[in-house]
Design a protein around this motif. Structure first.
Motif, PDB file in Angstrom:
ATOM      1  N   ALA A  97       0.863  -1.180   0.000  1.00 57.74           N
ATOM      2  CA  ALA A  97       0.000   0.000   0.000  1.00 57.74           C
ATOM      3  C   ALA A  97       0.899   1.228   0.000  1.00 57.74           C
ATOM      4  O   ALA A  97       1.975   1.230   0.608  1.00 57.74           O
ATOM      5  N   TYR A  98       0.474   2.271  -0.681  1.00 54.67           N
ATOM      6  CA  TYR A  98       1.299   3.472  -0.815  1.00 54.67           C
ATOM      7  C   TYR A  98       0.701   4.637  -0.041  1.00 54.67           C
ATOM      8  O   TYR A  98      -0.520   4.790   0.035  1.00 54.67           O
ATOM      9  N   SER A  99       1.593   5.466   0.516  1.00 54.86           N
ATOM     10  CA  SER A  99       1.193   6.654   1.259  1.00 54.86           C
ATOM     11  C   SER A  99       1.863   7.865   0.618  1.00 54.86           C
ATOM     12  O   SER A  99       2.971   8.256   1.003  1.00 54.86           O
ATOM     13  N   PRO A 100       1.213   8.480  -0.382  1.00 53.96           N
ATOM     14  CA  PRO A 100       1.810   9.641  -1.053  1.00 53.96           C
ATOM     15  C   PRO A 100       1.885  10.843  -0.113  1.00 53.96           C
ATOM     16  O   PRO A 100       1.013  11.043   0.735  1.00 53.96           O
ATOM     17  N   GLU A 101       2.939  11.627  -0.292  1.00 52.81           N
ATOM     18  CA  GLU A 101       3.125  12.841   0.498  1.00 52.81           C
ATOM     19  C   GLU A 101       3.272  14.036  -0.436  1.00 52.81           C
ATOM     20  O   GLU A 101       3.612  13.877  -1.609  1.00 52.81           O
ATOM     21  N   PRO A 102       3.016  15.243   0.068  1.00 49.28           N
ATOM     22  CA  PRO A 102       3.115  16.434  -0.777  1.00 49.28           C
ATOM     23  C   PRO A 102       4.567  16.720  -1.148  1.00 49.28           C
ATOM     24  O   PRO A 102       5.493  16.167  -0.544  1.00 49.28           O
ATOM     25  N   PRO A 103       4.795  17.579  -2.134  1.00 50.19           N
ATOM     26  CA  PRO A 103       6.166  17.964  -2.490  1.00 50.19           C
ATOM     27  C   PRO A 103       6.929  18.448  -1.261  1.00 50.19           C
ATOM     28  O   PRO A 103       6.409  19.210  -0.453  1.00 50.19           O
ATOM     29  N   GLY A 104       8.157  17.968  -1.138  1.00 52.47           N
ATOM     30  CA  GLY A 104       8.955  18.305   0.034  1.00 52.47           C
ATOM     31  C   GLY A 104       8.846  17.277   1.136  1.00 52.47           C
ATOM     32  O   GLY A 104       9.652  17.250   2.061  1.00 52.47           O
ATOM     33  N   ALA A 105       7.818  16.417   1.052  1.00 56.10           N
ATOM     34  CA  ALA A 105       7.608  15.314   1.994  1.00 56.10           C
ATOM     35  C   ALA A 105       7.335  15.816   3.411  1.00 56.10           C
ATOM     36  O   ALA A 105       7.276  17.013   3.673  1.00 56.10           O
ATOM     37  N   LEU A 106       7.150  14.884   4.334  1.00 57.66           N
ATOM     38  CA  LEU A 106       6.690  15.198   5.686  1.00 57.66           C
ATOM     39  C   LEU A 106       7.695  14.836   6.767  1.00 57.66           C
ATOM     40  O   LEU A 106       7.336  14.766   7.937  1.00 57.66           O
ATOM     41  N   GLU A 107       8.955  14.616   6.402  1.00 55.77           N
ATOM     42  CA  GLU A 107       9.955  14.127   7.349  1.00 55.77           C
ATOM     43  C   GLU A 107       9.525  12.746   7.871  1.00 55.77           C
ATOM     44  O   GLU A 107       8.461  12.239   7.545  1.00 55.77           O
ATOM     45  N   THR A 108      10.365  12.139   8.691  1.00 60.17           N
ATOM     46  CA  THR A 108      10.125  10.749   9.089  1.00 60.17           C
ATOM     47  C   THR A 108       8.879  10.589   9.961  1.00 60.17           C
ATOM     48  O   THR A 108       7.983   9.791   9.660  1.00 60.17           O
ATOM     49  N   ALA A 109       8.792  11.344  11.052  1.00 60.31           N
ATOM     50  CA  ALA A 109       7.646  11.180  11.947  1.00 60.31           C
ATOM     51  C   ALA A 109       6.354  11.618  11.281  1.00 60.31           C
ATOM     52  O   ALA A 109       5.309  10.976  11.445  1.00 60.31           O
ATOM     53  N   GLY A 110       6.405  12.711  10.512  1.00 58.15           N
ATOM     54  CA  GLY A 110       5.215  13.161   9.812  1.00 58.15           C
ATOM     55  C   GLY A 110       4.734  12.148   8.790  1.00 58.15           C
ATOM     56  O   GLY A 110       3.525  11.928   8.638  1.00 58.15           O
ATOM     57  N   GLY A 111       5.682  11.524   8.092  1.00 59.65           N
ATOM     58  CA  GLY A 111       5.318  10.513   7.109  1.00 59.65           C
ATOM     59  C   GLY A 111       4.729   9.263   7.744  1.00 59.65           C
ATOM     60  O   GLY A 111       3.758   8.694   7.237  1.00 59.65           O
ATOM     61  N   ILE A 112       5.313   8.829   8.862  1.00 56.59           N
ATOM     62  CA  ILE A 112       4.773   7.662   9.559  1.00 56.59           C
ATOM     63  C   ILE A 112       3.384   7.964  10.094  1.00 56.59           C
ATOM     64  O   ILE A 112       2.459   7.152   9.972  1.00 56.59           O
ATOM     65  N   ALA A 113       3.218   9.157  10.676  1.00 61.32           N
ATOM     66  CA  ALA A 113       1.913   9.526  11.221  1.00 61.32           C
ATOM     67  C   ALA A 113       0.838   9.516  10.135  1.00 61.32           C
ATOM     68  O   ALA A 113      -0.282   9.041  10.360  1.00 61.32           O
ATOM     69  N   GLN A 114       1.180  10.025   8.959  1.00 62.77           N
ATOM     70  CA  GLN A 114       0.195  10.040   7.869  1.00 62.77           C
ATOM     71  C   GLN A 114      -0.171   8.629   7.426  1.00 62.77           C
ATOM     72  O   GLN A 114      -1.297   8.385   6.983  1.00 62.77           O
ATOM     73  N   ALA A 115       0.774   7.707   7.537  1.00 65.09           N
ATOM     74  CA  ALA A 115       0.540   6.332   7.076  1.00 65.09           C
ATOM     75  C   ALA A 115      -0.137   5.455   8.117  1.00 65.09           C
ATOM     76  O   ALA A 115      -0.453   4.301   7.830  1.00 65.09           O
ATOM     77  N   LEU A 116      -0.355   5.951   9.327  1.00 63.49           N
ATOM     78  CA  LEU A 116      -0.917   5.119  10.400  1.00 63.49           C
ATOM     79  C   LEU A 116      -2.220   4.409  10.008  1.00 63.49           C
ATOM     80  O   LEU A 116      -2.412   3.241  10.386  1.00 63.49           O
ATOM     81  N   PRO A 117      -3.129   5.045   9.273  1.00 67.71           N
ATOM     82  CA  PRO A 117      -4.345   4.316   8.895  1.00 67.71           C
ATOM     83  C   PRO A 117      -4.071   3.055   8.077  1.00 67.71           C
ATOM     84  O   PRO A 117      -4.872   2.120   8.097  1.00 67.71           O
ATOM     85  N   LEU A 118      -2.951   3.046   7.371  1.00 68.17           N
ATOM     86  CA  LEU A 118      -2.578   1.867   6.580  1.00 68.17           C
ATOM     87  C   LEU A 118      -1.834   0.831   7.405  1.00 68.17           C
ATOM     88  O   LEU A 118      -1.764  -0.340   7.017  1.00 68.17           O
ATOM     89  N   LEU A 119      -1.283   1.266   8.529  1.00 66.22           N
ATOM     90  CA  LEU A 119      -0.441   0.389   9.346  1.00 66.22           C
ATOM     91  C   LEU A 119      -1.220  -0.338  10.435  1.00 66.22           C
ATOM     92  O   LEU A 119      -0.723  -1.310  11.013  1.00 66.22           O
ATOM     93  N   GLY A 120      -2.420   0.117  10.736  1.00 65.61           N
ATOM     94  CA  GLY A 120      -3.225  -0.564  11.744  1.00 65.61           C
ATOM     95  C   GLY A 120      -2.851  -0.165  13.154  1.00 65.61           C
ATOM     96  O   GLY A 120      -2.070   0.757  13.387  1.00 65.61           O
ATOM     97  N   GLY A 121      -3.393  -0.891  14.119  1.00 64.20           N
ATOM     98  CA  GLY A 121      -3.235  -0.524  15.517  1.00 64.20           C
ATOM     99  C   GLY A 121      -2.138  -1.246  16.257  1.00 64.20           C
ATOM    100  O   GLY A 121      -1.957  -1.038  17.464  1.00 64.20           O
ATOM    101  N   GLU A 122      -1.381  -2.095  15.567  1.00 62.18           N
ATOM    102  CA  GLU A 122      -0.329  -2.873  16.221  1.00 62.18           C
ATOM    103  C   GLU A 122       1.047  -2.281  15.922  1.00 62.18           C
ATOM    104  O   GLU A 122       1.203  -1.469  15.018  1.00 62.18           O
TER     105      GLU A 122
END
Length: 223
Positions: A75-100
């Motif tokens: 599954a892919y988690s696209p980010e805006p130009p310039g990206a979201l840094e590491t924590a921001g990118g992980i936080a945005q992807a949380l819905p794809l990663l589930g609760g574990e």
């Protein structure tokens, strides 16, 4: 356990190679860097992989597809130009990663660690893989006190390998859509006594420059 590969960086130090190719698709040993990760994750029993991307991200999706060629579901988690840094990118992807708890792997490192070694870290906010300091990062990032990660202390320092297991709760206060670095979250976990880690003595390369990419390519081709 799901895994996330961080692939959204611009790769400024790798220019001009990354002007037209996203860094995770640069080739070493006959295959893209990110494919080495996918093969190792599949061999370790992982099935669900999340990949974030920004710079030339459509190339990553086109190259890897849905992951079925490796027996994976990507599954892919696209980010805006310039990206979201590491924590921001992980936080945005949380819905794809589930609760574990989930494994995170930087897309621009090469490592011969067995990903099957990693397990959920229910008693910690995160569990980091640490390595001996490379020449280009001699000061290191952290120290180890047993299994507890501590602030860098004197000569006994180690470098974060860009590989670790994280709890979703670690990112619950990260504002959505905001570029946030990972280090402040790790420092907060150290202060709370909830960051663990271990030293890895195997082969690890931060593929951060064209020279290091060429050296890794030569090493893998002659292995």
């Amino acid at each position: 356990m799901k895994a996330m590969i961080l692939a959204a960086g611009r790769g400024e130090r790798m220019r001009p190679l990354t002007d037209h190719t996203p860094k995770p698709l640069l080739v070493a040993g006959g295959k893209p860097l990110i494919v080495w990760h996918l093969e190792k994750l599949a061999a370790a029993g992982f099935r669900d992989i999340v990949i974030n991307h920004a710079h030339l991200g459509t190339q990553i999706e086109q190259a890897l597809g849905d992951g079925s060629q490796w027996g994976l579901r990507i599954a892919y988690s696209p980010e805006p130009p310039g990206a979201l840094e590491t924590a921001g990118g992980i936080a945005q992807a949380l819905p794809l990663l589930g609760g574990e708890d989930f494994l995170v792997v930087n897309g621009d490192v090469w490592c011969d660690v067995d990903f099957a070694h990693f397990r959920p870290c229910t008693a910690a906010a995160a569990h980091l893989l640490l390595v001996a300091n490379p020449a280009h990062h001699a000061g290191g990032d952290f120290s180890l006190d047993g299994k507890r990660v501590a602030y860098a202390n004197g000569e006994q320092t180690l470098t974060y390998a860009g590989i670790g297991v994280f709890s979703p709760a670690m990112f619950r206060d990260v504002p959505p859509g905001q570029p946030i670095k990972l280090r402040p979250l790790l420092d907060a976990a150290i202060a709370a006594g909830t960051l663990t880690g271990e030293r890895f003595a195997g082969r690890w390369v931060d593929v951060g420059t064209p020279q290091r990419l060429a050296e890794l390519d030569q090493e893998l081709r002659t292995a």
